[in-house]
Design an enzyme around this catalytic site. Structure first.
Site, PDB file in Angstrom:
ATOM      1  N   SER A 170     -24.467 -22.886 -34.478  1.00  0.00           N
ATOM      2  CA  SER A 170     -24.765 -21.845 -33.500  1.00  0.00           C
ATOM      3  C   SER A 170     -24.855 -20.477 -34.159  1.00  0.00           C
ATOM      4  CB  SER A 170     -23.725 -21.868 -32.375  1.00  0.00           C
ATOM      5  OG  SER A 170     -24.067 -20.984 -31.332  1.00  0.00           O
ATOM      6  N   HIS A 171     -23.985 -19.542 -33.745  1.00  0.00           N
ATOM      7  CA  HIS A 171     -24.052 -18.174 -34.239  1.00  0.00           C
ATOM      8  C   HIS A 171     -23.255 -17.975 -35.528  1.00  0.00           C
ATOM      9  CE1 HIS A 171     -20.636 -18.693 -31.548  1.00  0.00           C
ATOM     10  NE2 HIS A 171     -20.016 -17.784 -32.260  1.00  0.00           N
ATOM     11  N   ASP A 183     -29.675 -16.434 -31.168  1.00  0.00           N
ATOM     12  CA  ASP A 183     -28.805 -16.963 -32.216  1.00  0.00           C
ATOM     13  C   ASP A 183     -29.558 -18.020 -33.026  1.00  0.00           C
ATOM     14  OD1 ASP A 183     -28.853 -19.090 -30.435  1.00  0.00           O
ATOM     15  OD2 ASP A 183     -26.713 -19.527 -30.626  1.00  0.00           O
ATOM     16  N   ASP A 185     -29.700 -21.327 -33.256  1.00  0.00           N
ATOM     17  CA  ASP A 185     -30.333 -22.511 -32.668  1.00  0.00           C
ATOM     18  C   ASP A 185     -31.026 -22.229 -31.346  1.00  0.00           C
ATOM     19  OD1 ASP A 185     -27.755 -22.157 -31.506  1.00  0.00           O
ATOM     20  OD2 ASP A 185     -27.780 -24.211 -30.764  1.00  0.00           O
ATOM     21  N   ASP A 189     -30.057 -21.050 -28.301  1.00  0.00           N
ATOM     22  CA  ASP A 189     -29.523 -21.230 -26.946  1.00  0.00           C
ATOM     23  C   ASP A 189     -28.821 -19.979 -26.419  1.00  0.00           C
ATOM     24  OD1 ASP A 189     -27.257 -21.387 -28.541  1.00  0.00           O
ATOM     25  OD2 ASP A 189     -26.552 -23.304 -27.742  1.00  0.00           O
ATOM     26  N   ARG A 190     -28.559 -18.994 -27.268  1.00  0.00           N
ATOM     27  CA  ARG A 190     -27.941 -17.744 -26.832  1.00  0.00           C
ATOM     28  C   ARG A 190     -28.928 -16.594 -27.023  1.00  0.00           C
ATOM     29  NH1 ARG A 190     -21.873 -18.508 -27.483  1.00  0.00           N
ATOM     30  NH2 ARG A 190     -21.664 -20.584 -28.399  1.00  0.00           N
ATOM     31  N   LYS A 232     -27.939 -24.370 -22.448  1.00  0.00           N
ATOM     32  CA  LYS A 232     -28.286 -22.962 -22.299  1.00  0.00           C
ATOM     33  C   LYS A 232     -29.563 -22.712 -23.077  1.00  0.00           C
ATOM     34  CE  LYS A 232     -24.463 -21.952 -25.511  1.00  0.00           C
ATOM     35  NZ  LYS A 232     -23.609 -23.125 -25.271  1.00  0.00           N
TER      36      LYS A 232
END
Length: 567
Positions: A121-122, A292, A294, A296-297, A393
């Site tokens: 992720s992030h 981010d 991937d 999703d954010r 998300k």
């Protein structure tokens, strides 16, 4: 010339004690996956073995990554092991790249049994940074607790894994590749697909693309600035925002996926997306967004750097769903948010006479609500929002939601936010992250704090800070009973609710990369009066934050002078 079938080997191994997946799969330092013999192979075997053999034989799985360092090597191992374990077909993004929302979309589209996503992720990427493996199930969403428990149980007793070490694929070549394996009646198939196509087709059915394109290209063109942060979103932003919707090519920056994300954490917040913040403060652009690693954010900024809190963002989307063709067609069934997210969404749900579900942190809890038809829109405070179009998300979907609302209302970001506050009131809200803490110190801090909160005397306690007096209304450790299957999840965060609806939340985060524990402190205060909606968030929440520091003693107990990140 005939070639011999590829051999399937069984390799002896020994279990690792630290392969329990967390909120977002298994995250560790890259060196652990890359350097510890059989560490990656053990976890992949545990993941594959957690799927019933009857379901696994001949099934289809999706594989993608955010492009971080070690992804290509890991994909090769996953392909070799999937073939040896009876998987019939793998669908993999071009060059191994697929955003998390795209993986969810593809799983649902082709009815795959699940998907493996290589992402942290992030978290930072690179040889000295972090790596992660997520497993999304057949509905396209993250693994529920039952699946993660099965993976962990297998990992604890694993003695061998199956692999086809001579199997090689070309991630750069679109199309089908077939392989004959020993002892297999049908060939094993790998399909390398365009990373964007299937996801783009879905978005076209959700939004009014001509309306968004008119906003970005018309006579009163909205100038936008989109930062892909050198993660997986680069190809999506170029293809969808620029090629499809007409935004100028220079609207999108940092669109080349890099293994180390350009040396910065790919985290879309005010601390790490500084180049976007600086660009927006100049006043040249009316809309800015960052994603981010991937995809999703996301983070939204308006003209002059006006920041949209993610908890406000999901509430504003909810209040404007009538502008989106998808929701006009399918209707709106209800909303959901994680417990730590502000109650801004609750006020919209009440006004619309719709159900509001409060869940633990982790997107998997929204999946049951969506699958059962209870929820259409959901969000978390950690810059994640989505709907029932997939089971993850979705950062780019969120950006298109905002652009759709702006096109329909013919207003800028700040005006939309301020009119929302004027109608529903403003929930001042912030999060303090204390990262890299000693896990034992963090555990005992939370344990002792729960002891303080559960004391009967605490429920009637008053805290005076300056001219503010806060009266405790209730305090608890959040427990969630799933309204669909009745499952119970306990110990999801300590809550203090005051008589004026202000809140404090303390949560021990479970998504780190093996670099210590993280304690997050959330503060929230509601303000109805529009005359008081332009105050500094930290000033408004200062008294609550002082109470949080006092009752937790977090600085004294951790040796910290303050949080690593404030959002």
């Amino acid at each position: 010339m005939e070639t011999s079938p590829i051999p399937v080997l069984t390799v002896q191994t020994a279990p690792f004690e630290d392969q329990r997946p967390g909120t977002s799969g298994l995250r560790r330092k890259t060196a652990v996956f890359e350097g510890k013999k059989n560490y990656l192979q053990n976890y992949i075997q545990s993941l594959l073995s957690s799927i019933d053999l009857r379901d696994r034989q001949g099934c289809t799985m999706v594989v993608g990554s955010d492009g971080r360092y070690f992804s290509r090597a890991a994909i090769e191992v996953i392909v070799q092991m999937a073939a040896a374990n009876g998987i019939g077909r793998l669908v993999i993004g071009h060059n191994g790249l697929l955003s998390t929302p795209a993986v969810s979309c593809i799983i649902r589209k082709i009815k795959a049994i699940g998907g493996i996503i290589l992402t942290a992720s992030h978290n930072p990427g690179g040889a000295g940074a972090d790596f992660g493996i997520k497993f999304n199930v057949a509905n396209g969403g993250p693994s529920p607790d039952t699946v993660m428990d099965r993976i962990h149980q297998v990992s604890r007793t694993l003695e061998e894994y199956a692999i086809c070490p001579d199997l090689r694929i070309d991630l750069s070549r679109l199309g089908r590749q077939e392989f004959d394996l020993e002892n297999k009646f049908k060939p094993f198939r790998v399909e390398i697909i365009d990373s964007v196509d299937v996801y783009l087709q879905l978005l076209r059915t959700i939004f009014d693309f001509p309306s968004i394109k008119s906003l970005l290209t018309g006579p009163n063109q909205l100038k936008i600035h989109i930062d892909a942060m050198n993660g997986v979103m680069g190809p999506y932003v170029r293809r969808i925002m620029c090629d499809e919707l007409g935004a100028p090519a220079n609207s999108a920056v940092n669109c080349v996926p890099l293994e180390d994300f350009g040396g910065r954490p790919p985290e879309p917040n005010l601390v790490y997306a500084t180049s976007l913040v600086d660009a927006m403060k100049g006043g040249e652009f009316g809309f800015g967004a960052a994603f981010d690693a991937d995809g999703d954010r996301y983070m939204i900024l308006g003209e002059n750097g006006f920041f949209v809190n993610p908890a406000d963002s999901v509430a504003i989307m909810a209040a404007n769903l009538s502008t989106i063709p998808y929701f006009r067609q399918h209707g709106v069934k209800g909303f959901a948010r994680s417990m730590a997210t502000s109650a801004a969404l609750d006020r919209v749900a009440k006004a619309m006479k719709l159900a509001l579900y409060e869940t633990p942190t982790g997107w998997r809890y929204f999946g049951n609500l969506m699958d059962s038809g209870r929820c259409s829109l959901c969000g978390e405070e950690s810059f994640g929002t989505g709907s029932d179009h997939i089971r993850e998300k979705d950062g780019l979907w969120s950006v298109l939601m905002w652009l759709s609302i702006m096109a329909a209302r013919k207003q800028g970001v700040e005006q939309i936010v301020r009119e929302h506050w004027a109608k529903f009131g403003r929930n001042y809200y912030c999060r303090f992250d204390y990262e890299g803490l000693d896990p034992r110190a963090a555990f005992y801090l939370m344990r002792d704090l729960e002891g303080v909160l559960s004391d009967k005397a605490f429920s009637s306690q008053k805290f005076a800070v300056g001219d503010h007096v806060y009266s405790v209304e209730r305090a608890d450790n959040f427990e969630y009973i799933d309204p669909v299957d009745g499952s119970v999840v306990r110990n999801q965060g300590l809550r203090i609710v005051f008589s004026d609806a202000s809140r404090l939340v303390f949560r021990l985060s479970g998504s780190g990369g093996g670099m210590g524990a993280t304690i997050r402190i959330y503060a929230e205060s509601f303000e109805r009066d529009p005359e008081r909606h332009s105050r500094e968030t930290q000033v408004v929440l200062g008294p609550l934050i002082a109470i949080a520091l006092k009752i937790s003693n977090i600085h004294e107990r951790t040796g910290r002078r303050g949080p690593n990140v404030i959002t």
